[in-house]
Design a protein around this motif. Sequence first.
Motif, short mmCIF file in Angstrom:
data_model
loop_
_atom_site.label_atom_id
_atom_site.label_comp_id
_atom_site.label_asym_id
_atom_site.label_seq_id
_atom_site.Cartn_x
_atom_site.Cartn_y
_atom_site.Cartn_z
N TYR A 140 -57.77 31.63 5.11
CA TYR A 140 -59.03 32.28 5.46
C TYR A 140 -60.04 31.15 5.62
O TYR A 140 -60.25 30.36 4.70
CB TYR A 140 -59.45 33.26 4.37
CG TYR A 140 -60.59 34.16 4.78
CD1 TYR A 140 -60.49 34.99 5.89
CD2 TYR A 140 -61.77 34.20 4.04
CE1 TYR A 140 -61.53 35.83 6.25
CE2 TYR A 140 -62.81 35.04 4.39
CZ TYR A 140 -62.68 35.85 5.50
OH TYR A 140 -63.71 36.68 5.87
N TYR A 141 -60.65 31.04 6.79
CA TYR A 141 -61.42 29.84 7.15
C TYR A 141 -62.83 30.20 7.60
O TYR A 141 -63.00 31.06 8.46
CB TYR A 141 -60.68 29.14 8.29
CG TYR A 141 -60.96 27.68 8.44
CD1 TYR A 141 -60.33 26.75 7.64
CD2 TYR A 141 -61.84 27.23 9.41
CE1 TYR A 141 -60.56 25.40 7.80
CE2 TYR A 141 -62.07 25.88 9.58
CZ TYR A 141 -61.43 24.97 8.77
OH TYR A 141 -61.67 23.62 8.93
N ARG A 142 -63.79 29.51 7.02
CA ARG A 142 -65.18 29.68 7.44
C ARG A 142 -65.62 28.45 8.22
O ARG A 142 -65.59 27.33 7.71
CB ARG A 142 -66.12 29.86 6.25
CG ARG A 142 -67.57 30.10 6.72
CD ARG A 142 -68.56 30.02 5.61
NE ARG A 142 -68.83 28.63 5.28
CZ ARG A 142 -69.60 28.25 4.26
NH1 ARG A 142 -70.12 29.14 3.45
NH2 ARG A 142 -69.81 26.97 4.02
N SER A 143 -66.00 28.66 9.46
CA SER A 143 -66.54 27.61 10.31
C SER A 143 -68.03 27.85 10.46
O SER A 143 -68.46 28.99 10.65
CB SER A 143 -65.90 27.66 11.70
OG SER A 143 -64.51 27.62 11.63
N ALA A 144 -68.82 26.77 10.43
CA ALA A 144 -70.26 26.93 10.58
C ALA A 144 -70.83 25.70 11.30
O ALA A 144 -70.47 24.57 11.00
CB ALA A 144 -70.93 27.10 9.22
N ILE A 145 -71.72 25.98 12.25
CA ILE A 145 -72.41 24.92 12.97
C ILE A 145 -73.88 25.29 13.11
O ILE A 145 -74.25 26.46 13.07
CB ILE A 145 -71.80 24.65 14.36
CG1 ILE A 145 -71.83 25.90 15.24
CG2 ILE A 145 -70.40 24.09 14.25
CD1 ILE A 145 -71.38 25.67 16.69
N ILE A 146 -74.70 24.25 13.29
CA ILE A 146 -76.11 24.45 13.60
C ILE A 146 -76.29 23.99 15.04
O ILE A 146 -75.84 22.90 15.42
CB ILE A 146 -77.01 23.66 12.64
CG1 ILE A 146 -76.83 24.17 11.21
CG2 ILE A 146 -78.47 23.75 13.07
CD1 ILE A 146 -77.56 23.37 10.16
N VAL A 147 -76.95 24.83 15.84
CA VAL A 147 -77.18 24.53 17.26
C VAL A 147 -78.66 24.70 17.55
O VAL A 147 -79.41 25.27 16.74
CB VAL A 147 -76.34 25.45 18.18
CG1 VAL A 147 -74.85 25.25 17.93
CG2 VAL A 147 -76.71 26.91 17.99
N ASN A 148 -79.08 24.19 18.70
CA ASN A 148 -80.47 24.41 19.11
C ASN A 148 -80.72 25.91 19.23
O ASN A 148 -79.83 26.69 19.55
CB ASN A 148 -80.75 23.71 20.43
CG ASN A 148 -80.82 22.20 20.26
OD1 ASN A 148 -81.37 21.70 19.28
ND2 ASN A 148 -80.26 21.48 21.20
N LYS A 149 -81.93 26.30 18.96
CA LYS A 149 -82.32 27.72 18.90
C LYS A 149 -81.85 28.50 20.13
O LYS A 149 -82.04 28.05 21.26
CB LYS A 149 -83.84 27.81 18.78
CG LYS A 149 -84.38 29.19 18.54
CD LYS A 149 -84.16 29.59 17.13
CE LYS A 149 -84.91 30.86 16.79
NZ LYS A 149 -84.78 31.16 15.39
N ILE A 150 -81.22 29.63 19.87
CA ILE A 150 -80.86 30.53 20.96
C ILE A 150 -81.63 31.83 20.76
O ILE A 150 -81.98 32.20 19.63
CB ILE A 150 -79.33 30.79 21.04
CG1 ILE A 150 -78.80 31.40 19.75
CG2 ILE A 150 -78.59 29.52 21.36
CD1 ILE A 150 -77.35 31.82 19.85
#
Length: 162
Positions: A140-150
């Motif tokens: 069970y895998y949690r992926s997380a990223i921060i990107v420029n505001k959408i």
Amino acid sequence: MKYIQLLILAIVGLLCSCNNKTEPPLYLKIPIVTELEPQSKIFNWGELTSEEKRQYPLRGFVINSSEDFPNEENLAMKDLQLLDIDFSKYTLLVQYKRIPGIIKSHRYCWMYDNSMDKYEFQASFNIVRFDDDNDDLFTYYRSAIIVNKIKPDKEVAFTMSY
């Protein structure tokens, strides 16, 4: 007759050489601002009760403010809530997936799909599969990223491959 064949050949060549350079590419790759440390847990899917299986949902979240965090105990997001994310500039994307086997490595891709007019957060995994006796073992895998505001009204697809 020879002139007609040359004329037809010239017209076909001209039509084939026309290319609309103004069309955007099908997928536009967008830079990821920050890739956050993933979290994972290995479990035997076949040994879980139906109640326990509900603790491993397949979900994706677009978080544009601190109020957007889901209030679900079985999704580990406390560490993400403690991050000092400037939500006026950035969006946090989080996805939870069940992957058969053990994950050796991952690669994330953040892109815009021009044909569908939506964003896509794609996670690709390099995995080690188990033998037939242990085919119920999953990560069970949690992926997380921060990107420029959408914009909040924009659709985001959460996809994976392995």
